[in-house]
Design a protein around this motif. Sequence first.
Motif, PDB file in Angstrom:
ATOM      1  N   LYS A 108      -5.758 -40.700  -5.097  1.00  0.00           N
ATOM      2  CA  LYS A 108      -4.920 -40.135  -6.162  1.00  0.00           C
ATOM      3  C   LYS A 108      -5.607 -38.941  -6.843  1.00  0.00           C
ATOM      4  CE  LYS A 108      -2.242 -41.390 -10.214  1.00  0.00           C
ATOM      5  NZ  LYS A 108      -1.821 -42.455 -11.113  1.00  0.00           N
ATOM      6  N   ARG A 109      -6.826 -39.141  -7.314  1.00  0.00           N
ATOM      7  CA  ARG A 109      -7.544 -38.040  -7.981  1.00  0.00           C
ATOM      8  C   ARG A 109      -7.816 -36.901  -7.013  1.00  0.00           C
ATOM      9  NH1 ARG A 109     -12.349 -41.417 -10.579  1.00  0.00           N
ATOM     10  NH2 ARG A 109     -11.815 -42.712  -8.799  1.00  0.00           N
ATOM     11  N   SER A 110      -8.076 -37.239  -5.749  1.00  0.00           N
ATOM     12  CA  SER A 110      -8.335 -36.181  -4.769  1.00  0.00           C
ATOM     13  C   SER A 110      -7.080 -35.337  -4.550  1.00  0.00           C
ATOM     14  CB  SER A 110      -8.844 -36.767  -3.453  1.00  0.00           C
ATOM     15  OG  SER A 110      -7.972 -37.759  -2.954  1.00  0.00           O
ATOM     16  N   GLY A 111      -5.905 -35.948  -4.669  1.00  0.00           N
ATOM     17  CA  GLY A 111      -4.658 -35.177  -4.591  1.00  0.00           C
ATOM     18  C   GLY A 111      -4.520 -34.212  -5.748  1.00  0.00           C
ATOM     19  N   MET A 112      -4.948 -34.643  -6.932  1.00  0.00           N
ATOM     20  CA  MET A 112      -4.925 -33.751  -8.102  1.00  0.00           C
ATOM     21  C   MET A 112      -5.918 -32.600  -7.917  1.00  0.00           C
ATOM     22  SD  MET A 112      -4.454 -36.231 -11.385  1.00  0.00           S
ATOM     23  CE  MET A 112      -5.014 -37.839 -10.870  1.00  0.00           C
TER      24      MET A 112
END
Length: 172
Positions: free
Chosen positions: A140-144
Amino acid sequence: MIQRTIAGTFKARIFYHTFQITPSRKIYSQTLFPSQQTKNLTQRMILPRLYTTPAGNFDKMIVNFEQVKKATTKNDILIVDVREPDEIKEHGKIPNSINIPLGSVSSVLGTMSEKEFEQTYKRPKPTEDSEIIFYCMIGKRSGMAQQNALNLGYKNVKNYLGSWTDWASKGQ
């Protein structure tokens, strides 16, 4: 731009929104066709949502375990862990990756000088065409972080959706 739909549930009032995004990324919103207030009415609305990524490129923006494993042996691919340092100490990291916490990604990739980047991370700062793979704990954070890099003009950024959870489950 691609139009996608999101379904939402709204109670009491039914209204429609239009959104316009300008090239300078300003968003203008306008409420249209307000209806009369209705008691205990639940209305399902479908709103269009715009993404700047063409559908054909979506698969090129995600990597899997095998692709990341190959990337660990290539110095021209930058693998970035966007978790906090405490998480890395507790769980471990993918070999040959560097740690740039999510809150620092934009400033590091955007404003940090090439010399300072190389001194800090012992790797050359990526160019706008360099391949960068972001990962975190579950993706999730890597997508951001991927979206932040795209907004800064980087063109070849990818997200390891399985992230650390997938990597660790494969026994690496």
